[in-house]
Design a protein around this motif. Structure first.
Motif, PDB file in Angstrom:
ATOM      1  N   PHE A 104       0.824  -1.200   0.000  1.00  0.00           N
ATOM      2  CA  PHE A 104       0.000   0.000   0.000  1.00  0.00           C
ATOM      3  C   PHE A 104       0.864   1.258   0.000  1.00  0.00           C
ATOM      4  N   LEU A 105       1.936   1.262   0.810  1.00  0.00           N
ATOM      5  CA  LEU A 105       2.827   2.415   0.898  1.00  0.00           C
ATOM      6  C   LEU A 105       3.527   2.673  -0.444  1.00  0.00           C
ATOM      7  N   VAL A 106       3.977   1.634  -1.114  1.00  0.00           N
ATOM      8  CA  VAL A 106       4.629   1.791  -2.422  1.00  0.00           C
ATOM      9  C   VAL A 106       3.645   2.361  -3.436  1.00  0.00           C
ATOM     10  N   ILE A 107       2.427   1.887  -3.441  1.00  0.00           N
ATOM     11  CA  ILE A 107       1.410   2.382  -4.373  1.00  0.00           C
ATOM     12  C   ILE A 107       1.129   3.858  -4.113  1.00  0.00           C
ATOM     13  N   VAL A 108       1.021   4.257  -2.862  1.00  0.00           N
ATOM     14  CA  VAL A 108       0.763   5.655  -2.518  1.00  0.00           C
ATOM     15  C   VAL A 108       1.921   6.541  -2.959  1.00  0.00           C
ATOM     16  N   LEU A 120       4.139   5.968  -5.401  1.00  0.00           N
ATOM     17  CA  LEU A 120       4.132   6.043  -6.865  1.00  0.00           C
ATOM     18  C   LEU A 120       3.028   6.973  -7.376  1.00  0.00           C
ATOM     19  N   PHE A 121       1.874   6.904  -6.749  1.00  0.00           N
ATOM     20  CA  PHE A 121       0.766   7.769  -7.137  1.00  0.00           C
ATOM     21  C   PHE A 121       1.104   9.241  -6.879  1.00  0.00           C
ATOM     22  N   ALA A 122       1.710   9.520  -5.737  1.00  0.00           N
ATOM     23  CA  ALA A 122       2.101  10.894  -5.404  1.00  0.00           C
ATOM     24  C   ALA A 122       3.174  11.406  -6.369  1.00  0.00           C
ATOM     25  N   ALA A 123       4.122  10.553  -6.736  1.00  0.00           N
ATOM     26  CA  ALA A 123       5.170  10.954  -7.685  1.00  0.00           C
ATOM     27  C   ALA A 123       4.568  11.259  -9.055  1.00  0.00           C
ATOM     28  N   ARG A 124       3.592  10.491  -9.454  1.00  0.00           N
ATOM     29  CA  ARG A 124       2.930  10.729 -10.748  1.00  0.00           C
ATOM     30  C   ARG A 124       2.201  12.068 -10.749  1.00  0.00           C
ATOM     31  N   ILE A 125       1.498  12.358  -9.694  1.00  0.00           N
ATOM     32  CA  ILE A 125       0.778  13.630  -9.591  1.00  0.00           C
ATOM     33  C   ILE A 125       1.770  14.796  -9.568  1.00  0.00           C
ATOM     34  N   ALA A 126       2.859  14.655  -8.821  1.00  0.00           N
ATOM     35  CA  ALA A 126       3.864  15.721  -8.754  1.00  0.00           C
ATOM     36  C   ALA A 126       4.497  15.953 -10.126  1.00  0.00           C
ATOM     37  N   GLY A 127       4.757  14.901 -10.875  1.00  0.00           N
ATOM     38  CA  GLY A 127       5.314  15.038 -12.216  1.00  0.00           C
ATOM     39  C   GLY A 127       4.372  15.760 -13.156  1.00  0.00           C
ATOM     40  N   ARG A 128       3.117  15.456 -13.084  1.00  0.00           N
ATOM     41  CA  ARG A 128       2.130  16.143 -13.939  1.00  0.00           C
ATOM     42  C   ARG A 128       2.013  17.618 -13.568  1.00  0.00           C
ATOM     43  N   MET A 129       2.060  17.911 -12.272  1.00  0.00           N
ATOM     44  CA  MET A 129       1.964  19.305 -11.844  1.00  0.00           C
ATOM     45  C   MET A 129       3.200  20.088 -12.299  1.00  0.00           C
ATOM     46  N   ALA A 130       4.366  19.480 -12.231  1.00  0.00           N
ATOM     47  CA  ALA A 130       5.595  20.151 -12.660  1.00  0.00           C
ATOM     48  C   ALA A 130       5.569  20.401 -14.168  1.00  0.00           C
TER      49      ALA A 130
END
Length: 87
Positions: free
Chosen positions: A9-13, A15-25
């Motif tokens: 669960f922690l790894v999925i969270v 990865l999801f946060a990194a994806r959102i941060a990449g899109r925002m950047a």
């Protein structure tokens, strides 16, 4: 078993946060460059320009940058002065 599910669960969270941060950047960078993607508009396609070949050296260059003299194209005035190269 519970620890394994926690780590999955922690790894999925993460990865999801990194994806959102990449899109925002990416959106912020496109907005800083004046890009249309930040405003939700599709980018305009680039205009295609035909390429021509210098009669002297054979280099290819955009038609807008070429020199046209005597029905032939040249990359610069010096090559136009020298004339076509005999191969």
């Amino acid at each position: 078993m519970g620890k394994l599910l926690f780590w999955i669960f922690l790894v999925i969270v993460v990865l999801f946060a990194a994806r959102i941060a990449g899109r925002m950047a990416a959106a912020k960078q496109a907005g800083a460059q004046g890009g249309r993607a930040a405003r939700g508009q599709a980018p305009q396609p680039r205009q295609v320009e035909s390429m021509v070949r210098c009669a002297h050296c054979g280099i290819h260059l955009p038609r807008s940058e070429a020199l046209l003299q005597g029905g032939q194209t040249w990359c610069n005035a010096e090559h136009a002065r020298l004339g076509p190269r005999k191969h």
